[in-house]
Scaffold this motif. Structure first.
Motif, PDB file in Angstrom:
ATOM      1  N   UNK A  17      22.718  36.936  39.398  1.00 26.58           N
ATOM      2  CA  UNK A  17      23.604  36.150  40.260  1.00 26.58           C
ATOM      3  C   UNK A  17      24.847  35.717  39.494  1.00 26.58           C
ATOM      4  N   UNK A  18      24.659  35.322  38.247  1.00 26.83           N
ATOM      5  CA  UNK A  18      25.799  34.948  37.402  1.00 26.83           C
ATOM      6  C   UNK A  18      26.747  36.131  37.240  1.00 26.83           C
ATOM      7  N   UNK A  19      26.212  37.309  36.999  1.00 25.07           N
ATOM      8  CA  UNK A  19      27.037  38.513  36.844  1.00 25.07           C
ATOM      9  C   UNK A  19      27.823  38.798  38.123  1.00 25.07           C
ATOM     10  N   UNK A  20      27.182  38.623  39.274  1.00 24.96           N
ATOM     11  CA  UNK A  20      27.871  38.849  40.544  1.00 24.96           C
ATOM     12  C   UNK A  20      29.044  37.885  40.694  1.00 24.96           C
ATOM     13  N   UNK A  21      28.816  36.601  40.394  1.00 22.77           N
ATOM     14  CA  UNK A  21      29.880  35.596  40.507  1.00 22.77           C
ATOM     15  C   UNK A  21      31.032  35.922  39.567  1.00 22.77           C
ATOM     16  N   UNK A  22      30.730  36.129  38.308  1.00 22.94           N
ATOM     17  CA  UNK A  22      31.788  36.357  37.310  1.00 22.94           C
ATOM     18  C   UNK A  22      32.548  37.658  37.533  1.00 22.94           C
ATOM     19  N   UNK A  23      31.904  38.645  38.157  1.00 24.39           N
ATOM     20  CA  UNK A  23      32.542  39.934  38.369  1.00 24.39           C
ATOM     21  C   UNK A  23      33.234  40.077  39.707  1.00 24.39           C
ATOM     22  N   UNK A  24      33.214  39.045  40.527  1.00 28.43           N
ATOM     23  CA  UNK A  24      33.785  39.130  41.871  1.00 28.43           C
ATOM     24  C   UNK A  24      35.294  39.363  41.844  1.00 28.43           C
ATOM     25  N   UNK A  25      35.723  40.423  42.525  1.00 24.33           N
ATOM     26  CA  UNK A  25      37.156  40.734  42.611  1.00 24.33           C
ATOM     27  C   UNK A  25      37.930  39.634  43.324  1.00 24.33           C
ATOM     28  N   UNK A  26      37.256  38.855  44.159  1.00 27.85           N
ATOM     29  CA  UNK A  26      37.916  37.770  44.891  1.00 27.85           C
ATOM     30  C   UNK A  26      38.384  36.656  43.957  1.00 27.85           C
ATOM     31  N   UNK A  27      37.882  36.653  42.730  1.00 31.50           N
ATOM     32  CA  UNK A  27      38.230  35.596  41.784  1.00 31.50           C
ATOM     33  C   UNK A  27      39.016  36.127  40.586  1.00 31.50           C
ATOM     34  N   UNK A  28      39.837  37.112  40.833  1.00 31.76           N
ATOM     35  CA  UNK A  28      40.728  37.608  39.781  1.00 31.76           C
ATOM     36  C   UNK A  28      42.072  36.929  39.933  1.00 31.76           C
ATOM     37  N   UNK A  29      42.908  37.093  38.951  1.00 29.90           N
ATOM     38  CA  UNK A  29      44.233  36.488  38.993  1.00 29.90           C
ATOM     39  C   UNK A  29      44.164  34.981  38.910  1.00 29.90           C
ATOM     40  N   UNK A  30      44.934  34.276  39.743  1.00 27.26           N
ATOM     41  CA  UNK A  30      44.987  32.822  39.620  1.00 27.26           C
ATOM     42  C   UNK A  30      43.650  32.131  39.902  1.00 27.26           C
ATOM     43  N   UNK A  31      42.741  32.800  40.612  1.00 28.48           N
ATOM     44  CA  UNK A  31      41.458  32.195  40.943  1.00 28.48           C
ATOM     45  C   UNK A  31      40.408  32.362  39.837  1.00 28.48           C
ATOM     46  N   UNK A  32      40.716  33.116  38.800  1.00 28.65           N
ATOM     47  CA  UNK A  32      39.741  33.404  37.740  1.00 28.65           C
ATOM     48  C   UNK A  32      39.219  32.147  37.059  1.00 28.65           C
ATOM     49  N   UNK A  33      40.016  31.102  37.012  1.00 26.87           N
ATOM     50  CA  UNK A  33      39.605  29.873  36.343  1.00 26.87           C
ATOM     51  C   UNK A  33      38.327  29.286  36.959  1.00 26.87           C
ATOM     52  N   UNK A  34      38.092  29.544  38.225  1.00 26.67           N
ATOM     53  CA  UNK A  34      36.928  28.985  38.911  1.00 26.67           C
ATOM     54  C   UNK A  34      35.631  29.585  38.379  1.00 26.67           C
ATOM     55  N   UNK A  35      35.612  30.866  38.086  1.00 23.55           N
ATOM     56  CA  UNK A  35      34.370  31.519  37.670  1.00 23.55           C
ATOM     57  C   UNK A  35      34.286  31.757  36.171  1.00 23.55           C
ATOM     58  N   UNK A  36      35.345  31.452  35.451  1.00 22.11           N
ATOM     59  CA  UNK A  36      35.345  31.635  34.005  1.00 22.11           C
ATOM     60  C   UNK A  36      34.233  30.791  33.382  1.00 22.11           C
ATOM     61  N   UNK A  37      33.265  31.441  32.794  1.00 22.89           N
ATOM     62  CA  UNK A  37      32.158  30.743  32.164  1.00 22.89           C
ATOM     63  C   UNK A  37      31.115  30.206  33.132  1.00 22.89           C
ATOM     64  N   UNK A  38      31.258  30.481  34.426  1.00 26.07           N
ATOM     65  CA  UNK A  38      30.325  29.965  35.419  1.00 26.07           C
ATOM     66  C   UNK A  38      28.955  30.599  35.230  1.00 26.07           C
TER      67      UNK A  38
END
Length: 155
Positions: A17-38
């Motif tokens: 589940x962690x891998x799915x969250x961190x690898x989500x294309x929806x959280x690239x670019x400016x949104x990456x901060x949300x999943x960084x290290x999640x």
């Protein structure tokens, strides 16, 4: 696509589940901060109703986490490779069923901005905006799934 089932997640699912969250294309670019290290930790999974959609090979296609005490959808992700296959819709239908069974009248969602349309298409309605705060530098749509009998009759 093979048969899809939704089952209760276990602590053993944490890494996937962690891998799915961190690898989500929806959280690239400016949104990456949300999943960084999640991390979706085992204790979190054991404490909250977390359900995972898997195929016949137990491949994780998506998951959601419902916070019953807060009546809030905390997490909802669909694997990039499973986008457009109805997995998200399946998970939201499952989530609202679980929420009703738990006695909730509504479920709040503070959405990732690009996901707002998805939630609206699956029955949520916009209720407001949550202003930017902390590491999140953008306003987020606030939505709600109404689970009352009146809402079900109107649908």
């Amino acid at each position: 696509m093979s048969e899809i089932t939704v089952r209760r997640a276990t602590a053993a699912d944490s890494k996937r589940l962690t891998k799915l969250v961190r690898g989500s294309a929806a959280y690239r670019g400016p949104y990456a901060v949300i999943v960084d290290g999640y991390r979706v930790g085992g204790a979190y999974i054991e404490h909250h109703p977390v359900h995972v959609a898997v195929d016949a090979d137990d491949r994780v296609l998506g998951f959601y986490a419902l916070l019953l005490d807060e009546a809030e959808l905390d997490l909802a992700f669909v694997a990039d490779s499973a986008q457009g296959l109805g997995i998200g819709r399946l998970l939201m239908a499952h989530m609202t069923g679980e929420a009703r069974a738990a006695g909730l009248d509504a479920v709040r969602v503070v959405a990732h901005p690009p996901a707002e349309e998805f939630y609206l298409r699956t029955g949520a309605r916009r209720t407001g905006t949550v202003p930017a705060a902390g590491r999140i530098h953008w306003d987020r749509p606030e939505l709600s799934y109404d689970l009352t009998d009146a809402a079900a009759a109107a649908a």
